[in-house]
Design an enzyme around this catalytic site. Structure first.
Site, PDB file in Angstrom:
ATOM      1  N   ASN A   1      -0.764 -11.464  -5.937  1.00  0.00           N
ATOM      2  CA  ASN A   1      -0.627 -12.681  -5.147  1.00  0.00           C
ATOM      3  C   ASN A   1       0.476 -13.601  -5.654  1.00  0.00           C
ATOM      4  O   ASN A   1       1.052 -14.369  -4.883  1.00  0.00           O
ATOM      5  CB  ASN A   1      -1.968 -13.409  -5.083  1.00  0.00           C
ATOM      6  CG  ASN A   1      -2.913 -12.719  -4.121  1.00  0.00           C
ATOM      7  OD1 ASN A   1      -2.786 -12.870  -2.915  1.00  0.00           O
ATOM      8  ND2 ASN A   1      -3.842 -11.927  -4.641  1.00  0.00           N
TER       9      ASN A   1
ATOM     10  N   THR B   1       7.661 -12.175  -2.720  1.00  0.00           N
ATOM     11  CA  THR B   1       8.858 -11.626  -3.340  1.00  0.00           C
ATOM     12  C   THR B   1       8.827 -10.120  -3.351  1.00  0.00           C
ATOM     13  O   THR B   1       9.806  -9.493  -3.658  1.00  0.00           O
ATOM     14  CB  THR B   1       8.989 -12.133  -4.789  1.00  0.00           C
ATOM     15  OG1 THR B   1       7.807 -11.766  -5.521  1.00  0.00           O
ATOM     16  CG2 THR B   1       9.154 -13.636  -4.811  1.00  0.00           C
TER      17      THR B   1
ATOM     18  N   GLU C   1      -7.629  -6.492  -3.707  1.00  0.00           N
ATOM     19  CA  GLU C   1      -6.427  -6.569  -4.534  1.00  0.00           C
ATOM     20  C   GLU C   1      -6.787  -6.555  -6.016  1.00  0.00           C
ATOM     21  O   GLU C   1      -7.449  -7.452  -6.523  1.00  0.00           O
ATOM     22  CB  GLU C   1      -5.644  -7.835  -4.179  1.00  0.00           C
ATOM     23  CG  GLU C   1      -5.021  -7.749  -2.799  1.00  0.00           C
ATOM     24  CD  GLU C   1      -4.460  -9.053  -2.296  1.00  0.00           C
ATOM     25  OE1 GLU C   1      -3.686  -9.003  -1.339  1.00  0.00           O
ATOM     26  OE2 GLU C   1      -4.809 -10.115  -2.843  1.00  0.00           O
TER      27      GLU C   1
ATOM     28  N   LYS D   1      -7.665  -3.354   8.300  1.00  0.00           N
ATOM     29  CA  LYS D   1      -6.786  -3.641   7.179  1.00  0.00           C
ATOM     30  C   LYS D   1      -7.279  -4.891   6.484  1.00  0.00           C
ATOM     31  O   LYS D   1      -7.945  -5.752   7.071  1.00  0.00           O
ATOM     32  CB  LYS D   1      -5.332  -3.801   7.613  1.00  0.00           C
ATOM     33  CG  LYS D   1      -5.018  -4.964   8.533  1.00  0.00           C
ATOM     34  CD  LYS D   1      -4.850  -6.328   7.873  1.00  0.00           C
ATOM     35  CE  LYS D   1      -3.811  -6.299   6.779  1.00  0.00           C
ATOM     36  NZ  LYS D   1      -3.739  -7.664   6.136  1.00  0.00           N
TER      37      LYS D   1
ATOM     38  N   THR E   1      -7.957 -12.234   6.255  1.00  0.00           N
ATOM     39  CA  THR E   1      -6.783 -11.496   6.725  1.00  0.00           C
ATOM     40  C   THR E   1      -7.267 -10.110   6.913  1.00  0.00           C
ATOM     41  O   THR E   1      -7.092  -9.254   6.078  1.00  0.00           O
ATOM     42  CB  THR E   1      -5.596 -11.531   5.781  1.00  0.00           C
ATOM     43  OG1 THR E   1      -5.144 -12.841   5.707  1.00  0.00           O
ATOM     44  CG2 THR E   1      -4.432 -10.750   6.358  1.00  0.00           C
TER      45      THR E   1
ATOM     46  N   THR F   1      -0.761  -4.361   4.858  1.00  0.00           N
ATOM     47  CA  THR F   1       0.170  -5.235   4.136  1.00  0.00           C
ATOM     48  C   THR F   1       0.050  -4.925   2.644  1.00  0.00           C
ATOM     49  O   THR F   1       0.743  -4.047   2.153  1.00  0.00           O
ATOM     50  CB  THR F   1      -0.105  -6.724   4.429  1.00  0.00           C
ATOM     51  OG1 THR F   1      -1.503  -7.003   4.231  1.00  0.00           O
ATOM     52  CG2 THR F   1       0.256  -7.083   5.863  1.00  0.00           C
TER      53      THR F   1
END
EC number: 2.3.1.35
Length: 469
Positions: free
Chosen positions: A464, A469, A325, A228, A239, A199
């Site tokens: 995040n 979007t 991230e 992942k 996640t 993702t």
């Protein structure tokens, strides 16, 4: 006319503002995936160019457009064996467990960890908090794969993506036969499958290796796995999806135990942001295609396979941290000389997820007070409960150091509760490294624990803030 001109000017201003935000986003993506979707140069070294994959297994990844805007990236993955497997899985402890978690847990219980043929995965939609319909959708994914395998009740299901949205289930199930037709055993097939489960990941996470077992020294066994995760990562699974396959003949009676042991020391010892997801699943499939003696409990083979699986899982888990991230650093938190392993794990976990520690690391600031602060409150009772005594942490016995990964000497920050005169220039050199270790010596016992984490950068907020979007 004036009203029309005003409307046009307003639209132009909005377009200009959107363009400015897009340019800022592009410029800020130093560590996360560029808007182009390419793998950042610094992360390419973690993507394998070849592999050694287990006999009897094949994989594929195809694009079906789970997200309507995704027209190119693979987003449905199949990993399967040419024969039934022993299987086990470890799942999230989040109370809002996603439909595929509920489905797969129930299937493994029903089948007694036997007779599993493969795993079907989609990215782009978590199928979490979707009610009865979501559970039916998970079942439809499994059924579509079962029909391809010529089996029934043989497929585990995983999903990852945005919570609270239903899957475009017809789009997925109608394309699963295409995913099945695309399956193969080459490195490219496995790598494409690993890409399909991503993702916000900036690179596909795939590892494979060979190993031997004591009872069959002439047999070469193989193990391969993909995972992942880049955000919403914290122990008790996050996640985070993982699929591990081996051609070793591991008994279904021991597979759950060896997987739990491995996960506790790998995937449950990493944190990116302290959030635990609804979808976490790590599954292990063993088809025995390489032959040899069955691996059962209380044997040298059991111990050997446990070591192989734990080391393998640790290496997979570390890739998730390296892809945190917006992360710029890979940080090992090691707590030693603890009164208990539980205390060591709790303290290491608290340090690893402290926003103040993580932002200091990003800022290359040797602010050891934040490390000490996290150590001090990690075992404190929750507000409203009686204040607890914490014999596991004795301030005058506590030591904190930075351990550089370039082989040079440790930098002592706190010695027996007393602050050292820190060489700020030396600290800056250590904090410039991509990899570093924080060592906490408690001096209250002989137990230890290790966690792996990363820093927080401005980019974490960008990713995040823009997620939906």
């Amino acid at each position: 006319m004036e009203s029309l001109n005003g409307c046009v000017l307003s639209q132009l201003r909005q377009s200009g503002a959107q363009l400015t935000r897009t340019l800022q986003k592009v410029q800020s993506r130093s560590y996360s995936a560029p808007v182009s979707g390419s793998i950042p140069a610094a992360k390419k070294k973690y993507v394998p160019t070849s592999g050694t994959y287990p006999l009897g297994f094949s994989a594929s990844g195809i694009n079906v457009g789970v997200k309507p805007k995704n027209t190119t990236k693979p987003d449905v993955c199949l990993v399967a064996s040419d024969r039934p497997c022993a299987a086990a899985a470890v799942f999230t402890k989040n109370k809002f467990q996603a439909a595929p978690v509920t489905f797969s847990r129930s299937l493994l219980q029903k089948k007694g960890n036997q007779g599993i043929q493969g795993v079907v995965v989609n990215s782009g939609c978590a199928n979490a908090v979707t009610g009865k319909g979501g559970l039916e959708d998970a079942g439809k994914m499994a059924q579509a794969a079962d029909e391809c395998f010529g089996q029934s009740e043989s497929t585990l299901v995983m999903s990852t993506g945005v919570i609270g949205q239903r899957l475009p289930i017809e789009k997925i199930t109608s394309n699963i036969p295409r995913a099945h037709k695309a399956m193969g055993s080459s490195h490219d097939h496995w790598l494409t499958a690993a890409k399909a489960i991503c993702t916000t990941d900036t690179f596909p996470k795939l590892i494979s290796r060979s190993f031997k077992l004591p009872s069959s020294p002439s047999v070469e066994y193989r193990i391969a796995g993909m995972t992942k995760g880049a955000g919403m990562i914290h122990p008790n699974m996050a996640t985070l999806l993982g699929i591990i396959a081996t051609d070793a003949p591991v008994s279904s009676t021991v597979l759950p135990a060896v997987l739990k042991h491995a996960v506790d020391r790998s995937f449950n010892s990493i944190t990116i942001d302290g959030d635990t997801s609804t979808n976490d699943t790590v599954a292990l499939l063993a088809n025995g295609a390489a032959g040899g003696k069955e691996v059962v409990a209380n044997t040298p083979d059991y111990d050997a396979f446990q070591t192989v699986l734990t080391d393998f899982s640790t290496d997979l888990a570390k890739l998730i941290v390296r892809d945190g991230e917006g992360a710029t650093k890979f940080v090992t938190i090691r707590v030693v000389e603890a009164a208990s392993e539980e205390a060591a794990r709790k303290i290491a976990s608290t340090i690893a997820r402290s926003p103040l520690v993580k932002t200091a690391l990003y800022g290359k600031d040797a602010n050891w007070g934040r490390i000490l602060c996290a150590t001090g409150y990690s075992l404190v009772s929750e507000p409203g409960l009686p204040v607890n005594d914490i014999p596991e942490v004795v301030p005058e016995k506590t030591n904190v150091s930075f351990i550089p990964t370039d082989g040079t000497a440790e930098l002592k920050l706190l010695v027996n509760g007393e602050p050292e005169q820190v060489d700020e220039a030396r600290a800056a050199e250590i904090l410039e490294l991509e990899d570093l270790e924080i060592l906490v010596r408690l001096g209250t016992g002989d137990k230890q624990a290790t966690y792996w984490t990363c820093d927080y950068s401005h980019e974490y907020i960008t990713i995040n803030g823009d997620y939906r979007t």
